[in-house]
Design a protein around this motif. Sequence first.
Motif, PDB file in Angstrom:
ATOM      1  N   THR A 145       0.832  -1.211   0.000  1.00 26.47           N
ATOM      2  CA  THR A 145       0.000   0.000   0.000  1.00 26.47           C
ATOM      3  C   THR A 145       0.861   1.253   0.000  1.00 26.47           C
ATOM      4  O   THR A 145       0.410   2.308  -0.432  1.00 26.47           O
ATOM      5  CB  THR A 145      -0.950   0.032   1.210  1.00 26.47           C
ATOM      6  N   GLY A 159     -10.320   2.807   2.653  1.00 23.32           N
ATOM      7  CA  GLY A 159     -10.944   1.588   3.154  1.00 23.32           C
ATOM      8  C   GLY A 159     -10.002   0.786   4.031  1.00 23.32           C
ATOM      9  O   GLY A 159     -10.385   0.296   5.094  1.00 23.32           O
ATOM     10  N   TRP A 160      -8.783   0.684   3.606  1.00 20.21           N
ATOM     11  CA  TRP A 160      -7.793  -0.053   4.389  1.00 20.21           C
ATOM     12  C   TRP A 160      -7.520   0.659   5.725  1.00 20.21           C
ATOM     13  O   TRP A 160      -7.510   0.039   6.776  1.00 20.21           O
ATOM     14  CB  TRP A 160      -6.504  -0.229   3.595  1.00 20.21           C
ATOM     15  N   VAL A 209      -9.549   3.064  -1.976  1.00 20.03           N
ATOM     16  CA  VAL A 209      -8.959   1.808  -1.510  1.00 20.03           C
ATOM     17  C   VAL A 209      -8.142   2.055  -0.246  1.00 20.03           C
ATOM     18  O   VAL A 209      -8.275   1.349   0.756  1.00 20.03           O
ATOM     19  CB  VAL A 209      -8.071   1.177  -2.606  1.00 20.03           C
ATOM     20  N   LEU A 241       1.037   2.558  -3.321  1.00 22.31           N
ATOM     21  CA  LEU A 241      -0.167   3.290  -3.728  1.00 22.31           C
ATOM     22  C   LEU A 241      -0.121   4.723  -3.201  1.00 22.31           C
ATOM     23  O   LEU A 241      -0.532   5.667  -3.890  1.00 22.31           O
ATOM     24  CB  LEU A 241      -1.413   2.583  -3.200  1.00 22.31           C
ATOM     25  N   ARG A 242       0.371   4.886  -1.976  1.00 19.70           N
ATOM     26  CA  ARG A 242       0.486   6.247  -1.443  1.00 19.70           C
ATOM     27  C   ARG A 242       1.498   7.038  -2.251  1.00 19.70           C
ATOM     28  O   ARG A 242       1.321   8.238  -2.498  1.00 19.70           O
ATOM     29  CB  ARG A 242       0.888   6.203   0.028  1.00 19.70           C
ATOM     30  N   ARG A 295      -9.267   5.785  -8.392  1.00 19.88           N
ATOM     31  CA  ARG A 295      -9.669   4.588  -7.646  1.00 19.88           C
ATOM     32  C   ARG A 295      -8.817   4.336  -6.401  1.00 19.88           C
ATOM     33  O   ARG A 295      -9.279   3.683  -5.463  1.00 19.88           O
ATOM     34  CB  ARG A 295      -9.563   3.352  -8.546  1.00 19.88           C
TER      35      ARG A 295
END
Lengths: 301, 301
Positions: free
Chosen positions: A5, A76-77, A73, A8-9, A69
């Motif tokens: 993740t 949510g995590w 996500v 993603l950040r 998107r």
Amino acid sequence: MDVDTRLLRYFAAIAEEGNLTRAAHRLFVSQPSLTKQLKHLESQLGVRLFTRSSTGMKLTEAGHVLAARVPPVLAGWDAAVSETRGAARVLRVGFLSSAANDATQDVVAAFGKVRPGWRVDLRQAPWSDPTAGLAAAEVPVALLRLPFPGEETFGVRTLFSESRCVALPSTHRLAGRDSVPFREVRDEPVIVAPALKGAWRDHWLAMSERDGREVRVGAVVERPDEFLSAIAGGYGIALVPSSASHFHSRPDVVYVPVTGVSPSEVAVAWLPDAGEAAADFVRCCLEVTRSRRTGCGTRWG
Amino acid sequence: MDVDTRLLRYFAAIAEEGNLTRAAHRLFVSQPSLTKQLKHLESQLGVRLFTRSSTGMKLTEAGHVLAARVPPVLAGWDAAVSETRGAARVLRVGFLSSAANDATQDVVAAFGKVRPGWRVDLRQAPWSDPTAGLAAAEVPVALLRLPFPGEETFGVRTLFSESRCVALPSTHRLAGRDSVPFREVRDEPVIVAPALKGAWRDHWLAMSERDGREVRVGAVVERPDEFLSAIAGGYGIALVPSSASHFHSRPDVVYVPVTGVSPSEVAVAWLPDAGEAAADFVRCCLEVTRSRRTGCGTRWG
DNA sequence: CGTCTTCCTAACCTGACGGCATGGACGTCG
DNA sequence: CGACGTCCATGCCGTCAGGTTAGGAAGACG
């Protein structure tokens, strides 16, 4: 497809900044590292996410889709983590060894009354992390010192200020003094930690009081005991909070109060979405320190 | 808090199975690895997710909360990946070197007609991955051979069957034969790849035809060229698809048709949520192979 | 009471990630 | 038009996390 993740950040930050160098700075990583990570993500997806140019990065069509998107996500995590921790009735609190002290147990006790059945899990942060686990979101709330990198992105409340000392070998010419103006020591070599960067570095090296003079690095150390040995061995000096004289007293190291530098502030900081328990903890911090300051006069540290 | 999404899938699998060993088997990793990963997750969260016992793992209260939140997060991420790839109009297709052949380009051409503007990104899988990137969801669709580990969890359509040969050194006593019953070679040492496990191993070692006899391993190889050298050097033999005789012909290695073992099947497989483009690709695979089989009689491989 | 199952620990190895130093492309300014 | 600044890419190297195998303790079961 599996990714960290963190990646993603990184992507989200690059997309927002539109500039690798700036994003790297904001994320406290090097720019080559970001380059590589992003290439890795693109290669895993098999999709080019940015068009590169010498003027910056621009999202491709597919990049826009992903950029839209990814934030949900991550949210949510983060929510899942926060709810899980809440369900366990555990509040994890990060702290710098230099920021926690005898008032901490009072805070924990107060929190115990506000939230019966909860447990506070105090986690000492490694020296290398001035955010005490907050930046990596390993903890939702932390006791630490200002300034720290990324300060603007968290909730912060100062608990109290503390003057600073200079740590000297006991053989130093100034070792016997009651107090020393900073300019008398500003040309001495200093002991630094590898993670000293940005505003954090500027603060602990008192860059603003050096009139642009070069800093001479006497030694780079990883851990407190190395730090003390380096001071004792005469490799250099360092600014430390006054309370260090309690927690790191050694016969061959002396702490002399320093004038002409700003005090150091101990604060409680929390993640934007830390949750109710963390908010309670912050309230407890503020109440305990206020009563200590206005009450019996006991000083932290 | 940052984690690899793989870790979340591990957690979800353990929660479903209620048993580390079984979950490890299902995930194709070793059980100690799962133990470590799970401990890592728990330590990052600061929360115990399972109560352990000799009868299995049971979710704690907090574990239940996390188990409920993780699947939507993973689904969100998977959807983001799929949409991003779709937006780029790229269909990535994994393939085993032994499963692709001259019909592949016809499939790609057919797909190009069905989806103008799209690009097919063919990715050869490393030898160590019989799922050709499908298991790791690196590709939404793949050309591979049956059986493969995790077969039940994907969509699968067989494209054609192919008989098998035994690869022998040219000096082997059976090298001149037109065909060999499997039982004549079943006591020879075999060359295996490290990733040969489970049903995949059973198939390529023809375990079902060995009547429980021990398999003697002649050598373990990582790559095709090592494989051929091992055969040529007489370290052992191996079952291979007939088409290997085209793609890996060497003067010191001969391929002899084998009777008494099941044929090998080439198939197209796809992720459950692979998307429309992947479905089109699957249709193209089926059409091209059907026309080849019923049409001019050209054989694949 | 052995045997099996299940999970934990230790030791080792490999591959990935991050950092630094450096290079190449492009735009800007004197 | 050349020097410089900005920005991203690449190569090299040290560190660490993840995997594997091997071995051990604790409880269930016949």
